[in-house]
Write a protein that holds these residues in place. Structure first.
Motif, PDB file in Angstrom:
ATOM      1  N   GLY A 291       0.689  -1.274   0.261  1.00 57.98           N
ATOM      2  CA  GLY A 291       0.073   0.008   0.206  1.00 57.98           C
ATOM      3  C   GLY A 291       0.775   1.169   0.142  1.00 57.98           C
ATOM      4  O   GLY A 291       0.324   2.426  -0.244  1.00 57.98           O
ATOM      5  N   ASP A 292       2.172   1.106   0.289  1.00 57.43           N
ATOM      6  CA  ASP A 292       3.035   2.368   0.541  1.00 57.43           C
ATOM      7  C   ASP A 292       4.079   2.591  -0.840  1.00 57.43           C
ATOM      8  O   ASP A 292       4.565   3.560  -0.945  1.00 57.43           O
ATOM      9  CB  ASP A 292       3.654   2.389   1.532  1.00 57.43           C
ATOM     10  N   GLY A 293       3.824   1.654  -1.605  1.00 62.38           N
ATOM     11  CA  GLY A 293       5.002   1.539  -2.957  1.00 62.38           C
ATOM     12  C   GLY A 293       6.086   0.964  -2.899  1.00 62.38           C
ATOM     13  O   GLY A 293       6.934   0.964  -3.939  1.00 62.38           O
ATOM     14  N   LEU A 321       4.130   9.183  -0.522  1.00 64.43           N
ATOM     15  CA  LEU A 321       3.993   8.044   0.405  1.00 64.43           C
ATOM     16  C   LEU A 321       5.155   7.096   0.369  1.00 64.43           C
ATOM     17  O   LEU A 321       5.469   6.545   1.084  1.00 64.43           O
ATOM     18  CB  LEU A 321       2.567   7.269  -0.014  1.00 64.43           C
ATOM     19  N   ALA A 322       5.657   7.064  -0.738  1.00 65.14           N
ATOM     20  CA  ALA A 322       6.837   6.259  -1.335  1.00 65.14           C
ATOM     21  C   ALA A 322       7.918   6.678  -0.658  1.00 65.14           C
ATOM     22  O   ALA A 322       9.056   5.885  -0.028  1.00 65.14           O
ATOM     23  CB  ALA A 322       7.032   6.275  -2.571  1.00 65.14           C
ATOM     24  N   ALA A 323       8.125   7.797  -0.363  1.00 67.32           N
ATOM     25  CA  ALA A 323       9.453   8.613   0.294  1.00 67.32           C
ATOM     26  C   ALA A 323       8.962   8.507   1.720  1.00 67.32           C
ATOM     27  O   ALA A 323      10.189   8.051   2.452  1.00 67.32           O
ATOM     28  CB  ALA A 323       9.341  10.078   0.038  1.00 67.32           C
ATOM     29  N   PRO A 336       0.895   8.452  11.307  1.00 69.01           N
ATOM     30  CA  PRO A 336      -0.241   9.605  10.936  1.00 69.01           C
ATOM     31  C   PRO A 336      -0.348  10.139   9.683  1.00 69.01           C
ATOM     32  O   PRO A 336      -1.334  10.242   8.856  1.00 69.01           O
ATOM     33  CB  PRO A 336      -0.132  10.523  12.104  1.00 69.01           C
ATOM     34  N   ARG A 337       0.866  10.741   9.234  1.00 71.02           N
ATOM     35  CA  ARG A 337       0.880  11.234   7.860  1.00 71.02           C
ATOM     36  C   ARG A 337       0.719  10.205   6.671  1.00 71.02           C
ATOM     37  O   ARG A 337      -0.035  10.362   5.848  1.00 71.02           O
ATOM     38  CB  ARG A 337       2.431  11.735   7.720  1.00 71.02           C
ATOM     39  N   ALA A 338       1.184   8.951   6.951  1.00 70.30           N
ATOM     40  CA  ALA A 338       0.967   7.896   5.798  1.00 70.30           C
ATOM     41  C   ALA A 338      -0.231   7.525   5.864  1.00 70.30           C
ATOM     42  O   ALA A 338      -0.969   7.251   4.634  1.00 70.30           O
ATOM     43  CB  ALA A 338       1.983   6.701   5.976  1.00 70.30           C
ATOM     44  N   ALA A 339      -0.954   7.438   6.788  1.00 68.39           N
ATOM     45  CA  ALA A 339      -2.434   6.777   7.181  1.00 68.39           C
ATOM     46  C   ALA A 339      -3.220   8.033   6.442  1.00 68.39           C
ATOM     47  O   ALA A 339      -4.269   7.600   5.619  1.00 68.39           O
ATOM     48  CB  ALA A 339      -2.830   6.532   8.374  1.00 68.39           C
ATOM     49  N   ARG A 340      -3.041   9.357   6.558  1.00 68.47           N
ATOM     50  CA  ARG A 340      -3.802  10.497   5.786  1.00 68.47           C
ATOM     51  C   ARG A 340      -3.741  10.332   4.276  1.00 68.47           C
ATOM     52  O   ARG A 340      -4.625  10.365   3.501  1.00 68.47           O
ATOM     53  CB  ARG A 340      -3.462  11.724   6.233  1.00 68.47           C
ATOM     54  N   LEU A 341      -2.533   9.909   3.895  1.00 69.58           N
ATOM     55  CA  LEU A 341      -2.183   9.735   2.347  1.00 69.58           C
ATOM     56  C   LEU A 341      -3.073   8.630   1.882  1.00 69.58           C
ATOM     57  O   LEU A 341      -3.636   8.502   0.802  1.00 69.58           O
ATOM     58  CB  LEU A 341      -0.643   9.522   2.187  1.00 69.58           C
ATOM     59  N   ARG A 342      -2.760   7.550   2.495  1.00 66.65           N
ATOM     60  CA  ARG A 342      -3.778   6.225   2.171  1.00 66.65           C
ATOM     61  C   ARG A 342      -5.165   6.474   1.887  1.00 66.65           C
ATOM     62  O   ARG A 342      -5.619   5.957   0.861  1.00 66.65           O
ATOM     63  CB  ARG A 342      -3.229   4.946   3.158  1.00 66.65           C
ATOM     64  N   ARG A 343      -5.749   7.302   2.984  1.00 61.24           N
ATOM     65  CA  ARG A 343      -6.989   7.429   2.929  1.00 61.24           C
ATOM     66  C   ARG A 343      -7.549   8.408   1.645  1.00 61.24           C
ATOM     67  O   ARG A 343      -8.414   8.272   0.977  1.00 61.24           O
ATOM     68  CB  ARG A 343      -7.682   8.115   4.401  1.00 61.24           C
ATOM     69  N   GLY A 344      -6.680   9.385   1.418  1.00 60.57           N
ATOM     70  CA  GLY A 344      -6.827  10.237   0.045  1.00 60.57           C
ATOM     71  C   GLY A 344      -6.881   9.462  -0.865  1.00 60.57           C
ATOM     72  O   GLY A 344      -7.607   9.720  -2.022  1.00 60.57           O
ATOM     73  N   ILE A 345      -5.491   8.633  -1.205  1.00 60.43           N
ATOM     74  CA  ILE A 345      -5.719   7.821  -2.280  1.00 60.43           C
ATOM     75  C   ILE A 345      -6.579   6.719  -2.712  1.00 60.43           C
ATOM     76  O   ILE A 345      -7.215   6.689  -3.544  1.00 60.43           O
ATOM     77  CB  ILE A 345      -4.172   6.919  -2.220  1.00 60.43           C
TER      78      ILE A 345
END
Length: 461
Positions: A291-293, A321-323, A336-345
C-alpha cells in the motif's frame, strides 16, 4: 543511510517532486533524474523561455497547482542533485545507466523511487501512420512546449477525460475543433455517479470541459467506431471515416489526435525485476507493490502513473507515500501522515474505478481491425501478419509472436503497439488477454545513438 548511499528518484512529475520534497524535509539529498527540460512532468510541461505563455493559458484550472509545484521545486533545488534531460537506458544491480548530452554515465543507488509516468494508449486505425496524425498527448505537448497547434481543423478521437481536456485547450488556443468523437457512451453509466462524485473538483472540471465544448458549437459524438483515416494526394491526413449507429460519416480535417486513455510506463520497472500482475481495469500488466509503494525487490519503490493510472493528484500523494516508506524503512516512520495519504488515495481510487466504467477501453476495436491495418509501424507489421503468426504457430504468448514476426523490435520497443497487439492476439487465439503476457523489457528502453554509447561511461557521483 549515508551520503555515499544515495536515494535516487526517476521522474520529476508530481510524484517525483513530491517524493523529493519529503526526503529533503527529512534531511536527505536525493538524486532526481528527469527526461524533461524542466520539472513538472507531462501535465505541467512548459515551453522554453522564448515561447513564454501564461500559466492560465498553459494549464487552465490547474494553473495554481503548476505554480505551486514550480515554487516547491525551486525551494528544494539547492538540496537535491537534479539531472534534467537525462535518459535512463539500462540497469544493472544497484546502478542505473544514463545518457545525457551525448555522454553516458552510471548512477549508483541504494534506494530507488520509480515514478516514470504514463503515455497515450493507442488503438491502431487504418491509415493512422499518415503525417498529421498525433496522439492526444503529442497534440498537448505541441501546445504546451512549442506554443503551436498540430493543425487548423482538428478532429479529436478516442476515449477518456484527456480527450475533452485537449479538445478544450485547442479550441481556447484558436484551432477549429471539427468534432470530438468518443468510442464509449459515458452518459449511460448513471450507476457510476456516486463514485465519480468522489473526484470532486476533478469531476467538476470534466463536466465543465464537456459543457464548454457543446456551448461553443463543437460536436461531441459518442458510441463511434473509427473505420479509416483518409489521406490527401500528398499522403497527409485529410479526414476520418467513422461509424455511429450503423451510419457511416466522413469528416474533413488537416490534423487528427487520437488516444484511448493512458498506459503506465513500466519498462524500467520490468528491467529492475519487480513482480507484475495483470490489472483487469487497466487491461495491462502493472508492478506489484504494497500500500505504500514498496515493490517485490528490496530498495525499489514505485509511485505515480508508472504504478497505475490514477491522475496527477494521486501521483503526488503516492510520491510522498513512497518517500515516507523509505524513511520508515530507515527508522524514521510518520504513521499518521502515511495513514492520511492512504485514505486520500483510496478516495480517489473510487473515482478512478468509476472512470474506468464510464470510459472503458474499447477492446473490440483492436480485435476487429481490418487485416491491412498496420499494428507495429516500426516493423511494418499488419493485423494480418499477427493473425497469421498465431494461426500458423498455435502460439498466443506475445514474446513467441515477437520472435516469429519482430513485433515490438523497433524504436518504440513495443511501447506504442504492444497493448493493442496483445488484444488482437488474444482475440485470434480465443484466450483472455492476460494469457498473452507482456513484451519483456529490453535495453535500451528508448532510442539511443551508438555514438553516445561509444563515448564511454563514468559514475554520476
Amino acid at each position: 543511510m549515508s551520503d555515499g548511499d544515495p536515494i535516487v528518484i526517476v521522474g520529476a512529475g508530481p510524484a517525483g517532486v513530491s517524493a523529493a520534497r519529503t526526503l529533503v524535509a527529512a534531511g536527505h539529498k536525493p538524486v532526481l533524474i528527469d527526461e524533461g527540460m524542466f520539472p513538472g512532468g507531462q501535465i505541467f510541461r512548459r515551453p522554453p523561455a522564448p515561447l513564454r505563455r501564461s500559466d492560465r493559458d498553459l494549464y487552465g484550472f490547474d494553473a495554481g497547482r503548476a505554480c505551486r509545484i514550480r515554487d516547491q521545486f525551486a525551494a528544494i533545488l539547492p538540496s537535491i542533485a537534479y539531472r534534467a534531460e537525462t535518459l535512463i537506458w539500462g540497469v544493472e544491480p544497484g546502478v542505473l545507466h544514463l545518457a545525457s548530452r551525448n555522454e553516458v554515465t552510471r548512477q549508483p543507488w541504494r534506494r530507488l523511487i520509480v515514478a516514470t509516468g504514463a503515455m497515450d494508449r493507442i488503438v491502431p486505425i487504418k491509415g493512422w501512420t499518415a503525417p498529421g496524425v498525433f496522439t492526444l498527448g503529442g497534440a498537448q505537448i505541441a501546445l504546451k512546449a512549442q506554443a503551436s497547434t498540430i493543425g487548423r481543423d482538428v478532429i479529436f478521437m478516442g476515449s477518456g477525460p484527456l480527450l475533452y481536456l485537449v479538445a478544450h485547450q485547442y479550441a481556447r488556443a484558436g484551432a477549429r475543433v471539427v468534432a470530438v468523437l468518443e468510442s464509449g457512451r459515458p452518459l449511460r453509466h448513471v450507476s457510476a455517479l456516486p463514485g465519480l462524485m468522489a473526484g470532486r473538483r476533478i469531476f467538476a472540471k470534466g463536466l465543465y470541459y464537456m459543457a464548454w465544448l457543446r456551448t461553443h458549437g463543437v460536436p461531441i459524438k459518442t458510441g463511434i467506431e473509427p473505420l479509416e483515416i483518409l489521406k490527401a494526394s500528398n499522403g497527409r491526413v485529410a479526414g476520418l471515416l467513422y461509424r455511429q449507429s450503423k451510419a457511416e460519416t466522413k469528416l474533413s480535417c488537416d490534423a487528427l489526435a487520437i488516444g484511448f486513455g493512458l498506459t503506465s510506463e513500466t519498462q524500467l520497472a520490468d528491467l529492475l525485476g519487480v513482480d507484475f500482475r495483470f490489472d483487469e481495469g487497466h487491461r495491462q500488466w502493472l508492478p506489484v507493490t504494497d500500500g505504500d509503494g514498496r515493490s517485490s525487490v528490496d530498495g525499489i519503490y514505485l509511485a505515480g502513473d508508472g504504478l497505475a493510472i490514477r491522475g496527477s493528484e494521486v501521483a503526488a500523494m503516492s510520491g510522498e507515500l513512497a518517500a515516507l516508506a523509505i524513511l520508515a524503512d530507515a527508522g524514521q516512520p510518520d504513521a499518521p501522515r502515511a495513514a492520511r495519504l492512504r485514505r486520500g488515495i483510496e478516495r480517489m481510487d473510487r473515482f478512478r474505478r468509476s472512470l474506468d466504467v464510464v470510459f472503458p477501453f474499447p477492446r473490440h476495436l483492436p480485435a476487429d481491425l481490418p487485416d491491412e491495418t498496420v499494428i507495429c509501424r516500426c516493423e511494418g507489421l499488419t493485423a494480418h501478419a499477427l493473425r497469421d503468426a498465431v494461426a500458423a504457430s498455435g502460439e498466443c504468448e506475445i514474446n513467441r509472436i515477437k520472435a516469429f514476426t519482430r513485433l515490438g523490435m523497433g524504436r518504440c520497443q513495443g511501447r506504442v503497439c504492444g497493448l493493442a497487439a496483445a488484444e488482437l492476439i488474444a482475440a485470434k487465439g480465443s484466450v483472455h488477454v492476460s494469457a498473452v503476457g507482456r513484451l519483456r523489457g529490453q535495453a535500451p528502453i528508448k532510442p539511443l545513438a551508438l555514438s553516445t554509447l561509444a563515448g564511454g561511461a563514468h559514475d554520476g557521483l
